[in-house]
Enzyme design. Structure first.
Site, short mmCIF file in Angstrom:
data_model
loop_
_atom_site.label_atom_id
_atom_site.label_comp_id
_atom_site.label_asym_id
_atom_site.label_seq_id
_atom_site.Cartn_x
_atom_site.Cartn_y
_atom_site.Cartn_z
N HIS A 62 12.95 11.49 -1.90
CA HIS A 62 13.44 10.19 -2.37
C HIS A 62 14.92 10.28 -2.75
CE1 HIS A 62 10.18 7.08 -3.19
NE2 HIS A 62 9.54 8.03 -2.54
N ARG A 76 17.15 10.50 0.36
CA ARG A 76 17.23 9.22 1.06
C ARG A 76 18.15 8.25 0.34
NH1 ARG A 76 12.02 7.03 0.86
NH2 ARG A 76 12.66 5.78 -0.90
N ARG A 77 18.07 8.22 -0.99
CA ARG A 77 18.89 7.28 -1.76
C ARG A 77 20.36 7.65 -1.73
NH1 ARG A 77 15.00 8.02 -5.67
NH2 ARG A 77 16.40 9.22 -6.96
N GLY A 113 0.81 -1.20 0.00
CA GLY A 113 0.00 0.00 0.00
C GLY A 113 0.85 1.26 0.00
N ALA A 165 12.93 6.33 -12.64
CA ALA A 165 11.80 7.05 -12.05
C ALA A 165 10.71 7.25 -13.09
CB ALA A 165 12.27 8.40 -11.52
N THR A 166 9.50 6.83 -12.75
CA THR A 166 8.38 7.01 -13.67
C THR A 166 7.55 8.24 -13.32
OG1 THR A 166 6.93 5.58 -12.36
CG2 THR A 166 8.24 4.53 -14.12
#
Length: 167
Positions: free
Chosen positions: A49, A52-53, A9, A33-34
């Site tokens: 994101h 964090r990566r 989810g 990445a989409t």
């Protein structure tokens, strides 16, 4: 060939889990990445994101032509596709034949030499949507997830940050 599908989810920890799995393979990982930053809120999500990566990923932004990018980036590090659900939304918005694109992806995945980790949302656990567009999307996402799970070597379901192995 290694194909891993990670589902769950919203805010379940899917992306973190997928990043961990992709980094477990040798070579520099590729983040596919989409998502498209169409507003300030999405800009913020993308920035979080990326932070964090960290900077050790090769990044490719691919809202539509996913199969082409997987072919172009093959034979390097693992590719992390985040996420199939946004890719499906992009296909529907662009009025492309989503079922044909999903079949192209399902046929391309077993031919990959480098690992592919795919993230997708499980959208079929809630109530039936009250409008036709939302029902169409939910149905398409469910069919897409079944198709990709069918060709994946591993499938994980993430709940509250905890992975459960399904396949």
């Amino acid at each position: 060939m290694t194909v891993i599908l990670i589902t769950g989810g919203a805010r379940s920890g899917k992306s973190r889990r997928a990043e961990l799995r992709a980094r477990s393979f040798p070579g520099q990982p590729v983040y596919v990445a989409t998502a498209e930053a169409l507003d300030a809120e999405m800009d913020e999500r993308i920035a979080r994101h990326r932070a964090r990566r960290g900077g050790d990923w090769i990044e490719r932004e691919v809202p539509l032509d996913l199969v082409d990018v997987l072919s172009e980036t093959d034979r390097g590090g693992a590719r992390l596709v985040d996420c199939l659900t946004l890719w499906l939304s992009n296909l529907l918005h662009a009025e492309r034949d989503w079922s044909q694109e999903v079949m192209r992806l399902a046929e391309a995945l077993p031919r990959q030499h480098s690992p592919v980790v795919l993230v997708t949302n499980e959208v079929g656990l809630g109530i039936v949507p009250d409008n036709a567009l939302a029902r169409t999307f939910r149905d398409a996402a469910g069919l897409m997830n079944q198709t990709i799970a069918g060709v994946a070597e591993e499938v994980e379901f993430v709940v509250a940050g905890l992975p459960m192995k399904l396949k």
